[in-house]
Write a protein that holds these residues in place. Structure first.
Motif, PDB file in Angstrom:
ATOM      1  N   LEU A   1      -6.710  -0.999   0.181  1.00  0.00           N
ATOM      2  CA  LEU A   1      -5.721  -1.798   0.924  1.00  0.00           C
ATOM      3  C   LEU A   1      -5.566  -1.262   2.343  1.00  0.00           C
ATOM      4  CD1 LEU A   1      -2.914  -2.164  -1.807  1.00  0.00           C
ATOM      5  CD2 LEU A   1      -4.487  -3.943  -1.020  1.00  0.00           C
ATOM      6  N   ARG A   2      -5.553   0.069   2.470  1.00  0.00           N
ATOM      7  CA  ARG A   2      -5.343   0.669   3.788  1.00  0.00           C
ATOM      8  C   ARG A   2      -6.543   0.400   4.705  1.00  0.00           C
ATOM      9  NH1 ARG A   2      -1.884   5.450   5.977  1.00  0.00           N
ATOM     10  NH2 ARG A   2      -3.063   5.980   7.799  1.00  0.00           N
ATOM     11  N   ARG A   3      -7.745   0.522   4.140  1.00  0.00           N
ATOM     12  CA  ARG A   3      -8.935   0.284   4.981  1.00  0.00           C
ATOM     13  C   ARG A   3      -8.972  -1.156   5.478  1.00  0.00           C
ATOM     14  NH1 ARG A   3     -11.774   3.969   1.575  1.00  0.00           N
ATOM     15  NH2 ARG A   3     -12.388   2.268   0.204  1.00  0.00           N
ATOM     16  N   ILE A   4      -8.638  -2.093   4.606  1.00  0.00           N
ATOM     17  CA  ILE A   4      -8.664  -3.506   5.023  1.00  0.00           C
ATOM     18  C   ILE A   4      -7.603  -3.727   6.120  1.00  0.00           C
ATOM     19  CG2 ILE A   4      -8.310  -5.900   4.298  1.00  0.00           C
ATOM     20  CD1 ILE A   4      -9.349  -5.133   1.523  1.00  0.00           C
ATOM     21  N   THR A   5      -6.421  -3.145   5.925  1.00  0.00           N
ATOM     22  CA  THR A   5      -5.345  -3.312   6.912  1.00  0.00           C
ATOM     23  C   THR A   5      -5.743  -2.687   8.246  1.00  0.00           C
ATOM     24  OG1 THR A   5      -3.769  -3.166   5.101  1.00  0.00           O
ATOM     25  CG2 THR A   5      -2.876  -2.890   7.312  1.00  0.00           C
TER      26      THR A   5
ATOM     27  N   LEU B   1       0.808  -1.231   0.000  1.00  0.00           N
ATOM     28  CA  LEU B   1       0.000   0.000   0.000  1.00  0.00           C
ATOM     29  C   LEU B   1       0.836   1.273   0.000  1.00  0.00           C
ATOM     30  CD1 LEU B   1      -1.590   0.863   3.410  1.00  0.00           C
ATOM     31  CD2 LEU B   1      -0.342  -1.237   3.215  1.00  0.00           C
ATOM     32  N   ILE B   2       2.019   1.212   0.563  1.00  0.00           N
ATOM     33  CA  ILE B   2       2.868   2.405   0.636  1.00  0.00           C
ATOM     34  C   ILE B   2       3.310   2.859  -0.765  1.00  0.00           C
ATOM     35  CG2 ILE B   2       5.113   1.240   0.874  1.00  0.00           C
ATOM     36  CD1 ILE B   2       5.620   3.205   3.273  1.00  0.00           C
TER      37      ILE B   2
ATOM     38  N   PRO C   1     -16.310  -5.328   4.591  1.00  0.00           N
ATOM     39  CA  PRO C   1     -17.090  -4.944   3.419  1.00  0.00           C
ATOM     40  C   PRO C   1     -16.276  -4.970   2.134  1.00  0.00           C
ATOM     41  CG  PRO C   1     -16.858  -3.111   4.991  1.00  0.00           C
ATOM     42  CD  PRO C   1     -16.268  -4.320   5.639  1.00  0.00           C
ATOM     43  N   GLU C   2     -14.948  -4.798   2.247  1.00  0.00           N
ATOM     44  CA  GLU C   2     -14.155  -4.780   1.012  1.00  0.00           C
ATOM     45  C   GLU C   2     -13.416  -6.090   0.769  1.00  0.00           C
ATOM     46  OE1 GLU C   2     -12.920  -0.228   0.482  1.00  0.00           O
ATOM     47  OE2 GLU C   2     -12.719  -1.060   2.470  1.00  0.00           O
ATOM     48  N   GLY C   3     -13.838  -7.108   1.499  1.00  0.00           N
ATOM     49  CA  GLY C   3     -13.233  -8.421   1.281  1.00  0.00           C
ATOM     50  C   GLY C   3     -11.933  -8.570   2.047  1.00  0.00           C
TER      51      GLY C   3
END
Ligand code: HEM
Length: 408
Positions: A95-99, A84-85, A223-225
């Protein structure tokens, strides 16, 4: 032969112990264009504005083809996508929201607070280990093992595997900022091995999940898998490396700065909550990440009379921004009593460090224990030897003499 530019001198290992006068030279111009076409920016306001500018990309594929060799090669060609960086919205944000679902508010708001007793126990045991000695290398004994234990605990990496992944992390960090072809090769090999190791660990946690972050990432259906395949391993490798390499420097640079400023050391021993202000000032004055090398513009950008050209590498020198007198009064003064302390140590904008609360807490706990428990600590070497990387800047070793260790 033309004289070396300020940035070339900053990268030169000979200047690692004292880059600060070079940052002052760098700030004489808002934007520098290096001979190879790279743009370099060192002023606080300019860096902060660029970090919030949607025309600035962290994705290496936005570099012009002629700069492909300037871009870090894919972490493990054919295997790992960019972490993500090194991505841009909308992919970055997903990617950031899932992390972040595993990392803190809003899904796990108490994560860091709940870790505090564990962190206290780890650092107490490490400082106990100095008893009976009259000198020690504070990097090898505290600044390095502490964040390594914390991130392994948090992620759920078996602590006995620490020597294995440390051997992979070293070549990765060494290539950062001053990449010779040999360093890149060693880095790419190490990335592949680290990703393979994470693959095995993730497989195991899928079958037998625990309370750790790896288990959370491989089992959580938000929600984003879920993060799957390469995205999962790229994220785990990023968390493992970002989660300790930078904090090592914060603790080591912090202890060095305290021994150079005895009044701050005295106050840390006696004043409750002083560590909070102290660590904030350390982040500004001696940041762990000196520059962000991984940006480029997706359109031409006018800044301070220069055009930052689309597709050219762009380097943002955070450490220089932190000492910019146009923004920070008396920036070369180490002053934990500053009000409204603003700094760029954790970046700014959409990539702002996800581990900032953890890193702050680790540094507060480690420095407070060292200050309270080491009797009459003295630097044996000043300046100490520094690590190779101009980006992740900090001592390789920090030998310190003392006259005993107080009990916890
Ligand atoms: C003193 C310690 C630390 C410092 C100085 C630091 C610094 C930074 C900086 C400057 C960035 C921005 C990078 C960019 O804009 O390209 C960043 C991002 C990041 N940091 Fe940290 N960091 C520290 C500790 C940690 C810890 C403990 C973790 C994890 C446990 C962590 C995980 C991350 C991640 C995942 C990102 C990428 C965020 C994104 O791209 O959205 N960091 N860090």
């Amino acid at each position: 032969m033309t004289a070396a530019s300020p940035f070339e001198q900053i990268v030169d290992y000979a200047n690692r112990a004292d880059p600060w006068p070079l940052y002052e030279k760098l700030r004489a111009q808002p934007v520098w264009q290096e001979a190879d076409g790279t743009f370099v920016v060192g002023g606080f306001r300019e860096i902060d504005a660029l970090l919030h500018d949607p025309r600035i990309s962290s994705d290496p594929s936005n570099l012009l083809p002629e700069y492909a060799d300037k871009a870090p090669p894919p972490d493990a060609p054919g295997e790992l996508p960019n972490a993500l960086i090194r991505t841009d919205p909308p992919r970055h944000d997903t990617l950031r929201r899932i992390t972040m679902r595993q990392f803190g508010p809003p899904h796990r708001p108490d994560l860091i607070d709940e870790l505090t007793p564990t962190l206290e126990a780890i650092v107490t045991r490490l400082v106990d280990g100095l008893a009976g000695k009259d000198d020690a290398d504070i990097v090898d004994t505290i600044a390095y093992p502490f964040p390594v234990e914390v991130i392994t605990e948090l992620l759920g990496v078996p602590p006995e595997d620490a020597p294995r992944f440390q051997a992979w992390v070293e070549p990765i960090v060494n290539a950062f900022g001053d990449p010779t072809p040999e360093r890149w090769r060693a880095r790419t090999d190490a990335f592949k091995q680290l990703a393979a190791y994470m693959f095995d660990l993730a497989q195991q946690r899928r079958g037998d999940p625990g309370p750790d972050m790896i288990s959370g990432l491989v089992t959580d259906d938000g929600p984003e898998g879920r993060l799957e395949g390469g995205d999962l391993f790229a994220t785990l490798v990023l968390l493992l490396i970002a989660g300790h390499e930078t904090t090592v420097n914060l603790i080591a640079n912090g202890w060095l700065t305290l021994l150079r400023h005895p009044e701050a050391l005295r106050r840390l021993r006696t004043e409750p909550d002083f560590s909070i202000r102290l660590v904030e000032e350390l982040l500004r004055y001696e940041p762990s990440v000196h520059f962000l090398p991984n940006r480029s513009a997706v359109a031409d950008i006018e800044l301070g009379g220069t055009t930052i050209k689309k597709g050219h590498p762009l380097v943002l020198v955070l450490a220089s921004g932190n000492r910019d007198p146009e923004f920070i009064p008396h920036p070369d003064r180490f002053d934990p009593d500053r009000t409204g302390n603003m700094h760029l140590a954790f970046g700014s904008g959409i990539h702002y460090c996800v581990g900032a609360p953890l890193a702050r807490l680790e540094a507060q706990l480690a420095l407070t224990q060292l200050a309270k428990r080491l009797r009459d600590p003295r630097l044996i070497a000043d300046p100490p030897p520094y690590r190779i990387s101009p980006i992740l800047r900090g001592p390789t070793h920090l030998p310190v003499a003392f006259s005993g260790v107080h009990p916890a």
